[in-house]
Design an enzyme around this catalytic site. Sequence first.
Site, mmCIF file in Angstrom:
data_model
loop_
_atom_site.group_PDB
_atom_site.id
_atom_site.type_symbol
_atom_site.label_atom_id
_atom_site.label_comp_id
_atom_site.label_asym_id
_atom_site.label_seq_id
_atom_site.Cartn_x
_atom_site.Cartn_y
_atom_site.Cartn_z
ATOM 1 N N GLY A 17 0.827 -1.295 0.070
ATOM 2 C CA GLY A 17 0.029 -0.289 -0.120
ATOM 3 C C GLY A 17 0.832 1.906 -0.177
ATOM 4 N N ARG A 85 4.274 -16.861 -4.652
ATOM 5 C CA ARG A 85 2.734 -17.332 -5.013
ATOM 6 C C ARG A 85 2.488 -16.188 -5.492
ATOM 7 N NH1 ARG A 85 -1.479 -17.082 -1.741
ATOM 8 N NH2 ARG A 85 -2.637 -18.812 -0.966
ATOM 9 N N GLY A 122 6.771 -2.394 2.880
ATOM 10 C CA GLY A 122 5.598 -3.110 4.633
ATOM 11 C C GLY A 122 6.851 -4.364 4.758
ATOM 12 N N ASP A 123 6.179 -4.863 5.758
ATOM 13 C CA ASP A 123 6.350 -6.212 6.544
ATOM 14 C C ASP A 123 5.552 -7.277 4.795
ATOM 15 O OD1 ASP A 123 3.351 -5.455 7.117
ATOM 16 O OD2 ASP A 123 3.495 -8.054 7.918
ATOM 17 N N THR A 145 5.233 2.014 6.287
ATOM 18 C CA THR A 145 3.984 1.969 6.042
ATOM 19 C C THR A 145 3.361 3.296 7.097
ATOM 20 O OG1 THR A 145 2.027 0.212 7.064
ATOM 21 C CG2 THR A 145 4.284 0.371 7.609
ATOM 22 N N ILE A 146 1.821 3.654 6.558
ATOM 23 C CA ILE A 146 1.411 4.181 7.652
ATOM 24 C C ILE A 146 0.786 4.185 9.158
ATOM 25 C CG2 ILE A 146 0.049 5.889 6.113
ATOM 26 C CD1 ILE A 146 -2.168 4.545 6.848
ATOM 27 N N ASP A 147 0.976 2.297 9.417
ATOM 28 C CA ASP A 147 1.019 1.398 9.700
ATOM 29 C C ASP A 147 1.769 1.945 11.103
ATOM 30 O OD1 ASP A 147 -0.965 1.016 8.896
ATOM 31 O OD2 ASP A 147 -0.739 -0.872 8.555
ATOM 32 N N ASP A 149 4.417 -0.744 11.923
ATOM 33 C CA ASP A 149 3.920 -1.910 12.428
ATOM 34 C C ASP A 149 4.786 -2.779 12.277
ATOM 35 O OD1 ASP A 149 3.369 -2.395 9.858
ATOM 36 O OD2 ASP A 149 1.620 -3.420 10.347
ATOM 37 N N ARG A 191 -4.251 -1.652 10.535
ATOM 38 C CA ARG A 191 -4.273 -3.206 10.504
ATOM 39 C C ARG A 191 -4.431 -4.240 11.864
ATOM 40 N NH1 ARG A 191 -0.331 -6.262 6.819
ATOM 41 N NH2 ARG A 191 0.873 -4.913 8.205
ATOM 42 N N HIS A 292 -8.832 5.576 3.332
ATOM 43 C CA HIS A 292 -7.249 6.169 2.546
ATOM 44 C C HIS A 292 -6.953 7.373 2.539
ATOM 45 C CE1 HIS A 292 -9.142 2.005 1.284
ATOM 46 N NE2 HIS A 292 -7.082 1.778 1.047
ATOM 47 N N ARG A 295 -3.743 8.170 4.007
ATOM 48 C CA ARG A 295 -3.043 7.069 2.731
ATOM 49 C C ARG A 295 -1.783 8.477 1.822
ATOM 50 N NH1 ARG A 295 -3.458 1.643 1.939
ATOM 51 N NH2 ARG A 295 -2.910 1.892 -0.360
HETATM 52 O O1 F6P Z 1 -0.938 -1.947 5.608
HETATM 53 C C1 F6P Z 1 -1.418 0.234 4.996
HETATM 54 C C2 F6P Z 1 -3.086 0.145 4.789
HETATM 55 O O2 F6P Z 1 -3.419 1.265 4.792
HETATM 56 C C3 F6P Z 1 -3.888 -0.785 6.388
HETATM 57 O O3 F6P Z 1 -3.813 0.436 7.510
HETATM 58 C C4 F6P Z 1 -5.031 -0.971 5.807
HETATM 59 O O4 F6P Z 1 -5.972 -2.137 7.017
HETATM 60 C C5 F6P Z 1 -4.745 -1.425 4.951
HETATM 61 O O5 F6P Z 1 -3.458 -0.869 3.833
HETATM 62 C C6 F6P Z 1 -5.922 -1.003 3.767
HETATM 63 O O6 F6P Z 1 -5.068 -1.639 2.025
HETATM 64 P P1 F6P Z 1 -6.244 -1.547 0.850
HETATM 65 O O7 F6P Z 1 -4.788 -0.561 0.510
HETATM 66 O O8 F6P Z 1 -5.659 -2.360 0.115
HETATM 67 O O9 F6P Z 1 -7.733 -1.496 0.760
#
Ligand code: F6P
Length: 383
Positions: A17, A85, A122-123, A145-147, A149, A191, A292, A295
């Site tokens: 993301g 995968r 991110g991870d 990552t915004i998270d 984590d 997350r 979003h 983000r």
């Molecule tokens: O990991 C970043 C994040 O924005 C999380 O906070 C969120 O759960 C996820 O990605 C959302 O993912 P997507 O953009 O696939 O909806």
Amino acid sequence: MTPAKDIHRIGILTGGGDCPGLNAVIRAVAKTAMRQYGIECVGVEDGFYGLIHNQTRPLSFKDVSGILTRGGTILGSHNKANPARFCVGNDENGEPIFRDVTDRCIATCKQNHLDALIVIGGDGTMACAAPLVRAGINVIGVPKTIDNDLVGTEITFGFLTAVATATDALDRLHSTADSHHRVMVCEVMGRNAGWIALHSGIASGSDVILIPEIPFEPDVVCDYIAARMRSGPNFAIVVVAEGAMPRGGKQVVARLDPTSPDPIRLGGIGHVVAKMVEARTGAETRTTVLGHTQRGGTPIAADRILGTHFGYVAIETLMKGGVGRMVVRENNQFKDVDLLHSAGKQRLVPTDHSLIVAARAIGTSFGDYADRTAPVAKSAVIV
Ligand code: F6P
């Protein structure tokens, strides 16, 4: 492994993301590589999808100039392309068919004469890079990552902008909650980690902060809000992390995407909490899901600085001979750790984190019984 002196050409890839500050990192990586070491840079488009399909383009000074303040990533990103995968189609029942296409990524690196790959992610992205590292591709990771984590680093770039966006939204909810004597529930991303909720909740002076690491007690949340509506300012702000859940309950899943390395998309707990609060307290309650917006947009100054620093350190790490490393910040110092150590792991909020202790001390509720046992929190409930 290619010795540092033999590094002439590198690839830059942004995976997973997107988040604010990606372009600041791309700019710093490319400018440091080109200016300091005369290294040519190649942009890999759309993350590992581009590496699998050999979608690359050369990056010039011009390409990476003027992008510091831009949101998103000039290279594009993808959160469904895991080389180990990779979904190559569907079977007769419509089920996805997965193949290990790591060899295609290695072929792209060879065809483009890449001596190393800077992977910004991110991870999940670091986990996608792991097979390449094991196959001998030199990958240097930059934690995004915004998270916030990612294991191994005290901060990821993008997080502080997300916190600023969420805080701004919570501030706005504050004034309208006050006018209408309502409870405002605001769901933020993160997350399985509550970092965004914790930080934005504290920054905005929210009354209740619900995070996945502290499963909440519906009674505690509702009693706290009812007391505040009765004897306090007659409105309340609740910030809830998308991964939060009641004790003994489950996270709310918004959608499942089996083709994604992390198939679970959380979302919806904000509405669940709002319904619960309204039903049990009688207070008029509204929900806002920030989604979003956290983000997107331009990175705040702190993320431009962090992204620039991380990008520079990534190239320095590479040129000092680093192989399969991820740049991190620890105790305010920049260093590098084994990328494989961080891949696929999540750093959650410790429940005894000093910010939680401080928030409890000023009367913020985390929706658990500790709120009721902490002496300061007890007296602060109806202030
Ligand atoms: O990991 C970043 C994040 O924005 C999380 O906070 C969120 O759960 C996820 O990605 C959302 O993912 P997507 O953009 O696939 O909806």
